[in-house]
Scaffold this motif. Sequence first.
Motif, PDB file in Angstrom:
ATOM      1  N   PHE A 135      -4.750   4.518  14.590  1.00  0.00           N
ATOM      2  CA  PHE A 135      -3.489   5.196  14.870  1.00  0.00           C
ATOM      3  C   PHE A 135      -2.938   4.836  16.248  1.00  0.00           C
ATOM      4  O   PHE A 135      -1.725   4.896  16.473  1.00  0.00           O
ATOM      5  CB  PHE A 135      -3.657   6.711  14.747  1.00  0.00           C
TER       6      PHE A 135
ATOM      7  N   ASP B 211      -1.134   1.769  15.179  1.00  0.00           N
ATOM      8  CA  ASP B 211       0.000   2.087  14.321  1.00  0.00           C
ATOM      9  C   ASP B 211      -0.112   3.554  13.917  1.00  0.00           C
ATOM     10  O   ASP B 211      -0.941   3.907  13.080  1.00  0.00           O
ATOM     11  CB  ASP B 211      -0.009   1.186  13.077  1.00  0.00           C
TER      12      ASP B 211
ATOM     13  N   ASP C  62       1.411   5.270  11.990  1.00  0.00           N
ATOM     14  CA  ASP C  62       1.637   5.482  10.557  1.00  0.00           C
ATOM     15  C   ASP C  62       0.779   4.553   9.702  1.00  0.00           C
ATOM     16  O   ASP C  62       1.141   4.238   8.567  1.00  0.00           O
ATOM     17  CB  ASP C  62       3.120   5.262  10.227  1.00  0.00           C
ATOM     18  N   TYR C  63      -0.353   4.110  10.255  1.00  0.00           N
ATOM     19  CA  TYR C  63      -1.193   3.162   9.523  1.00  0.00           C
ATOM     20  C   TYR C  63      -1.496   3.704   8.128  1.00  0.00           C
ATOM     21  O   TYR C  63      -2.067   4.799   7.988  1.00  0.00           O
ATOM     22  CB  TYR C  63      -2.491   2.906  10.286  1.00  0.00           C
ATOM     23  N   PRO C  64      -1.121   2.939   7.084  1.00  0.00           N
ATOM     24  CA  PRO C  64      -1.159   3.512   5.738  1.00  0.00           C
ATOM     25  C   PRO C  64      -2.396   3.177   4.913  1.00  0.00           C
ATOM     26  O   PRO C  64      -2.568   3.710   3.820  1.00  0.00           O
ATOM     27  CB  PRO C  64       0.078   2.865   5.088  1.00  0.00           C
TER      28      PRO C  64
END
Length: 328
Positions: A97, A100, A102-104
């Motif tokens: 995180f 990113d 919003d790491y998916p």
Amino acid sequence: MSDKGEYKRDQNYLPDRITADGRDGWPVEPGRYRLVVARACPWANRAVIVRRLLGLEPVLSMGIAGPVHDERSWSFDLDPGGRDPVLGIERLQEAFFKRDPDYPRGITVPAFVDIPSGQVVTNDFAQMTLDMSTEWTAYHRSGAPELYPEKLRDEIDDVAQKVFTDVNNAVYQCGFARSQEAYEHSYRKLFTCLDWLSDRLANQRYLVGDTITEADIRLFTTLVRFDAVYHGHFKCNRQKLTELPVLWAYTRDLFQTPGFGDTIDFAQIKEHYYVVHKNVNPTGIIPLGPDTAGWLTPHGRENLGGRPFGDGTPPGPPPAGERVPELA
């Protein structure tokens, strides 16, 4: 999961690489990165072995997550206070995180983490070990073996790809199948490849050439878990490893080689699979067996010749904080 109930592994990893020239913005630097692993994970186990064999411990520190995780990812519950002592985080997802918010995708080990920024660099496990062999050469120990020799790379790549598809990943496809058809297809694929490997290794000590290479490391981390986990938990039960004479001797040979067996913690391996995979083992009961005493019995593979480390030498003992329990 496919519409036929076949398990599909998400292979979209962070593609950045740590390289000698830093072309992705991550140059090789001693002390800058931390390799985060879990003893339970076969993919992470590869990186642990390569780091040991190449002697990268002084320049590449290692954080070890515990064997059990939840939907929030691997946690550092083995460390005092439940935090990695270098990164200062409780869960590996914090490093993802940082990179990113919003790491998916899945939070996976192994992962390289940039210590100054706290960001994950990559979790592309296949490329990570190759780069440790080819990009970190300035920091290899004296006597480090060539695990990915240039003249054998095409053959290593071909064998390693077959091993990934038909062994490393096939055991998961057996275990996570959601239809009888998908399970049986993966089961047959797995044991057809194990038979092929038995034939290949019947008269040669290692998979490619006469020394240990990346291909052997990739096969070992599945085979060493076979009887403890995959045979029963994942229904890969045509035979146990101990009932496949060539592969049992081959895996014992590697297990008894410095850098291999001294990275294996069977208790953590079993705890991970039998506790985390509630859909496969809803009770969470961890089996007491199998007996591990056979791992240290003579294997006879030295009679085939070969030199485990080529012109190199065995690694020294693991650092004190990285040692695993000795077999009883």
